[in-house]
Design a protein around this motif. Structure first.
Motif, PDB file in Angstrom:
ATOM      1  N   ALA A 323      -2.033  23.798  -3.534  1.00 46.42           N
ATOM      2  CA  ALA A 323      -0.982  22.919  -4.701  1.00 46.42           C
ATOM      3  C   ALA A 323      -0.397  21.898  -3.638  1.00 46.42           C
ATOM      4  N   GLY A 324      -0.077  20.945  -4.460  1.00 46.31           N
ATOM      5  CA  GLY A 324       0.360  20.281  -3.604  1.00 46.31           C
ATOM      6  C   GLY A 324      -0.350  18.921  -2.902  1.00 46.31           C
ATOM      7  N   ASN A 325       0.395  17.777  -3.023  1.00 50.79           N
ATOM      8  CA  ASN A 325      -0.072  16.492  -2.440  1.00 50.79           C
ATOM      9  C   ASN A 325       0.111  17.233  -0.937  1.00 50.79           C
ATOM     10  N   PRO A 326      -0.166  17.055   0.136  1.00 53.08           N
ATOM     11  CA  PRO A 326      -0.097  16.969   1.460  1.00 53.08           C
ATOM     12  C   PRO A 326      -0.025  15.488   2.294  1.00 53.08           C
ATOM     13  N   ALA A 327       0.082  14.312   1.894  1.00 47.21           N
ATOM     14  CA  ALA A 327       0.685  12.573   1.661  1.00 47.21           C
ATOM     15  C   ALA A 327       1.783  12.835   2.165  1.00 47.21           C
ATOM     16  N   ARG A 328       2.766  11.971   2.995  1.00 43.84           N
ATOM     17  CA  ARG A 328       3.827  11.427   3.037  1.00 43.84           C
ATOM     18  C   ARG A 328       4.027  10.318   1.966  1.00 43.84           C
ATOM     19  N   CYS A 329       3.398   9.514   1.281  1.00 43.12           N
ATOM     20  CA  CYS A 329       3.059   8.817   1.513  1.00 43.12           C
ATOM     21  C   CYS A 329       2.251   7.852   0.584  1.00 43.12           C
ATOM     22  N   GLU A 330       2.618   6.869  -0.443  1.00 45.55           N
ATOM     23  CA  GLU A 330       1.421   6.806  -1.162  1.00 45.55           C
ATOM     24  C   GLU A 330       1.371   5.302  -1.017  1.00 45.55           C
ATOM     25  N   VAL A 331       1.727   4.152   0.335  1.00 43.69           N
ATOM     26  CA  VAL A 331       1.560   3.451   0.540  1.00 43.69           C
ATOM     27  C   VAL A 331       2.331   2.828   2.056  1.00 43.69           C
ATOM     28  N   TYR A 332       1.681   2.858   2.686  1.00 46.19           N
ATOM     29  CA  TYR A 332       2.414   2.238   4.226  1.00 46.19           C
ATOM     30  C   TYR A 332       1.529   0.497   4.728  1.00 46.19           C
ATOM     31  N   GLY A 333       3.031   0.141   5.274  1.00 44.52           N
ATOM     32  CA  GLY A 333       3.283  -1.031   5.459  1.00 44.52           C
ATOM     33  C   GLY A 333       2.843  -1.337   7.222  1.00 44.52           C
ATOM     34  N   VAL A 334       2.441  -2.446   7.377  1.00 48.98           N
ATOM     35  CA  VAL A 334       1.270  -2.719   8.399  1.00 48.98           C
ATOM     36  C   VAL A 334       2.184  -4.118   8.959  1.00 48.98           C
ATOM     37  N   PRO A 335       3.165  -4.075   9.312  1.00 51.95           N
ATOM     38  CA  PRO A 335       3.695  -5.507   9.842  1.00 51.95           C
ATOM     39  C   PRO A 335       2.991  -5.914  11.629  1.00 51.95           C
ATOM     40  N   MET A 336       2.945  -7.336  11.461  1.00 48.18           N
ATOM     41  CA  MET A 336       2.160  -8.104  12.989  1.00 48.18           C
ATOM     42  C   MET A 336       3.327  -8.758  13.370  1.00 48.18           C
ATOM     43  N   GLY A 337       4.346  -8.380  14.024  1.00 48.29           N
ATOM     44  CA  GLY A 337       4.612  -9.227  14.292  1.00 48.29           C
ATOM     45  C   GLY A 337       6.425  -9.011  13.631  1.00 48.29           C
ATOM     46  N   ASP A 338       7.618  -9.601  14.452  1.00 52.95           N
ATOM     47  CA  ASP A 338       8.787  -8.764  13.943  1.00 52.95           C
ATOM     48  C   ASP A 338       9.253  -9.774  12.776  1.00 52.95           C
ATOM     49  N   ALA A 339       8.719 -11.498  12.835  1.00 50.57           N
ATOM     50  CA  ALA A 339       8.668 -12.093  11.506  1.00 50.57           C
ATOM     51  C   ALA A 339       8.201 -11.040  10.033  1.00 50.57           C
ATOM     52  N   ALA A 340       7.195 -10.003  10.611  1.00 49.77           N
ATOM     53  CA  ALA A 340       6.268  -9.838   9.039  1.00 49.77           C
ATOM     54  C   ALA A 340       7.292  -8.214   8.863  1.00 49.77           C
ATOM     55  N   LYS A 341       7.512  -7.916   9.494  1.00 51.68           N
ATOM     56  CA  LYS A 341       8.613  -6.898   9.849  1.00 51.68           C
ATOM     57  C   LYS A 341       9.282  -6.518   8.824  1.00 51.68           C
ATOM     58  N   ALA A 342      10.404  -8.348   9.464  1.00 51.85           N
ATOM     59  CA  ALA A 342      10.986  -8.313   8.310  1.00 51.85           C
ATOM     60  C   ALA A 342      11.316  -8.494   7.034  1.00 51.85           C
ATOM     61  N   ALA A 343       9.871  -9.108   6.564  1.00 53.53           N
ATOM     62  CA  ALA A 343       9.757  -9.544   5.318  1.00 53.53           C
ATOM     63  C   ALA A 343       9.001  -8.403   4.803  1.00 53.53           C
ATOM     64  N   LEU A 344       8.638  -7.370   5.461  1.00 54.31           N
ATOM     65  CA  LEU A 344       7.751  -5.952   4.571  1.00 54.31           C
ATOM     66  C   LEU A 344       9.030  -4.894   4.458  1.00 54.31           C
ATOM     67  N   VAL A 345      10.233  -4.998   5.557  1.00 51.11           N
ATOM     68  CA  VAL A 345      11.479  -4.202   4.751  1.00 51.11           C
ATOM     69  C   VAL A 345      11.565  -4.418   3.149  1.00 51.11           C
ATOM     70  N   PRO A 346      11.746  -5.521   2.929  1.00 55.03           N
ATOM     71  CA  PRO A 346      12.817  -6.234   1.801  1.00 55.03           C
ATOM     72  C   PRO A 346      11.125  -5.478   0.190  1.00 55.03           C
ATOM     73  N   VAL A 347       9.744  -5.662   1.185  1.00 61.07           N
ATOM     74  CA  VAL A 347       8.845  -5.504  -0.147  1.00 61.07           C
ATOM     75  C   VAL A 347       8.805  -3.843   0.056  1.00 61.07           C
ATOM     76  N   ALA A 348       9.310  -3.142   0.703  1.00 61.67           N
ATOM     77  CA  ALA A 348       8.889  -1.886   0.399  1.00 61.67           C
ATOM     78  C   ALA A 348       9.824  -0.942  -0.279  1.00 61.67           C
ATOM     79  N   HIS A 349      11.325  -1.784  -0.151  1.00 63.30           N
ATOM     80  CA  HIS A 349      12.626  -1.365  -0.549  1.00 63.30           C
ATOM     81  C   HIS A 349      12.108  -1.377  -2.530  1.00 63.30           C
ATOM     82  N   ARG A 350      11.568  -2.739  -2.256  1.00 65.97           N
ATOM     83  CA  ARG A 350      11.472  -3.060  -3.826  1.00 65.97           C
ATOM     84  C   ARG A 350      10.330  -2.416  -4.978  1.00 65.97           C
ATOM     85  N   LEU A 351       9.179  -1.164  -3.840  1.00 67.84           N
ATOM     86  CA  LEU A 351       8.215  -0.921  -3.739  1.00 67.84           C
ATOM     87  C   LEU A 351       8.632   1.042  -4.177  1.00 67.84           C
TER      88      LEU A 351
END
Length: 424
Positions: A323-351
């Motif tokens: 029973a249950g789904n062992p997946a920790r998450c449905e979406v995983y963000g893969v940023p390439m570089g610090d600027a991309a990470k800074a942009a993905l953090v608010p995207v993750a928050h919105r999702l």
């Protein structure tokens, strides 16, 4: 064990860690949901209570009270006990907060750990996890059937189907005294050891629950409560069975059933699964018409059950199910570089605000390592953002189930990810 890790969990006390903990949560919540659908409100009980509550409510002749309770003196030299079961605590709370003076029946459900000092076995721990319900204040066979049907529905909602419901009646105040005397006459004629004879004097029914082969053999011809019910107790039991038939809940009448707690009267039941071997019980309960008055409250009846979460998980495994789904998450963000990470953090928050479970690759992990982490997380979608996409105001959505990917505007990412996660 490494030098940095010198402690381990107490014997018989399990940890629930990912990914196995997902099944624990699914089973606990599945059993609880069946009660919520029937209008049972949640009650959160103390982990420990006054020792006298359990001695009086559960019964001093029971193994639970005489052998299995975790009892200690607190700093005020008061005797307290880690709760071994839930019903006595629920009754104490109902009396203390005056719930019994409102609308009846009082319908409550609870879930959590309970504690019994016994030899640890598979699915039988010293800290055991249970889901329970109590319906207090109305003596109605239809309510008995509802409580039993809730347990049955909870198990089936998890996909479990190899269990059976065993049921009997332990009589009422008009027939139990005569039966007690009859049973004691039978038991005192047997060559019982001193401890068992003492138990027969306090609560002779408990001797019928003795698991030792020699005692079981000696009591094989003991008189049975089901054959000595009063007219009212028999009518009550027959009506419970009639309601179960109407609800389509299958059962087997077991006249030799004896529950391990003293407070049960009338309807008594247990769910068993033969795939678990000798320790086949996965839950059970019954009616306890004198318990509230015994604990200082009104003379109100009640009925309830306790279902074992750990035992249910083992029963599912015996049927080759989970029973249950062992997946920790449905979406995983893969940023390439610090600027991309800074942009993905608010995207993750919105999702996440949209109800989608999201994790990110932290710590400057490379693309290859981040994609491996995405697979291990159980995510169905990877969001890949590099410098090129960032400059164009876009992001790559990769469906990890089939490898398909699409590039979409960052402004549209929440809607598109939602569609992909849902299979659109």
């Amino acid at each position: 064990m490494s030098k940095a890790s010198t402690f381990s969990a107490p014997k018989g006390v399990p940890d629930y860690v990912p990914a196995q903990s997902a099944e624990f949560v699914a089973v606990r919540d599945g059993l609880t949901r069946a009660a919520r659908l029937a209008g049972y409100g949640h009650i959160e009980l103390p982990i420990f209570e006054d020792t006298g509550l359990f001695a009086r409510g559960v019964g001093e002749s029971t193994d639970v009270v005489s052998k299995e309770m975790y009892t200690f003196a607190d700093r005020g030299d008061r005797s307290v006990t880690l709760r071994p079961e839930g019903t006595a605590g629920v009754m104490r709370a109902v009396i203390e907060h005056g719930l019994d003076r409102g609308q009846l029946p009082v319908k409550l459900s609870y879930a959590g750990p309970f504690f019994r000092y016994e030899r640890p076995q598979a699915g039988r721990y010293r800290q055991l996890q249970q889901v329970g319900v109590e319906a207090i204040g109305v003596d109605d066979p239809a309510l008995d059937a509802e409580v039993i049907a809730i347990a049955d529905a909870g198990f089936r909602s998890l996909g479990l189907d190899g269990f059976r419901l065993e049921i009997t009646s332990l009589g009422d105040g008009t027939c139990r005294p005569q039966y007690r005397e009859l049973l004691q006459q039978f038991l005192f004629g047997l060559p019982l050891d001193e401890e068992t004879r003492r138990r027969a004097e306090i609560n002779p029914l408990r001797v019928l629950d003795d698991k030792r082969p020699d005692v079981k053999a000696m009591t094989a011809d003991a008189p049975l409560m089901l054959d000595h019910l009063s007219d009212s107790a028999k009518a009550h039991f027959d009506e419970v069975l009639s309601h179960l038939d109407a609800l389509g809940v299958p059962y087997v009448v077991n006249p030799r059933m004896v529950r391990g707690l003293d407070y049960y009267t009338k309807t008594t039941f247990e769910f068993v699964h033969d795939g678990l071997g000798a320790q086949s019980g996965i839950g059970g309960g019954g009616r306890y018409d004198g318990l509230m008055e015994q604990l200082g409250g009104q003379a109100l009846s009640g009925i309830g059950f306790g279902l074992g979460v750990d035992r249910t998980i083992l029963a599912l495994a015996a049927e080759g199910k989970t029973a249950g789904n062992p997946a920790r998450c449905e979406v995983y963000g893969v940023p390439m570089g610090d600027a991309a990470k800074a942009a993905l953090v608010p995207v993750a928050h919105r999702l996440r605000a949209a109800g989608i479970r999201v994790d990110l690759a932290y710590g400057g992990r490379g693309v290859k390592g981040a994609m491996k982490a995405a697979d291990k997380s159980g995510a169905v979608v990877a969001l890949v953002l590099g410098e090129r996409e960032l400059e164009a105001g876009e992001i790559v959505i990769k469906d990890l189930r089939n490898g398909e990917q699409q590039t979409v505007p960052l402004a549209d990412v929440v809607a598109r990810v939602g569609e992909v996660v849902a299979g659109g």
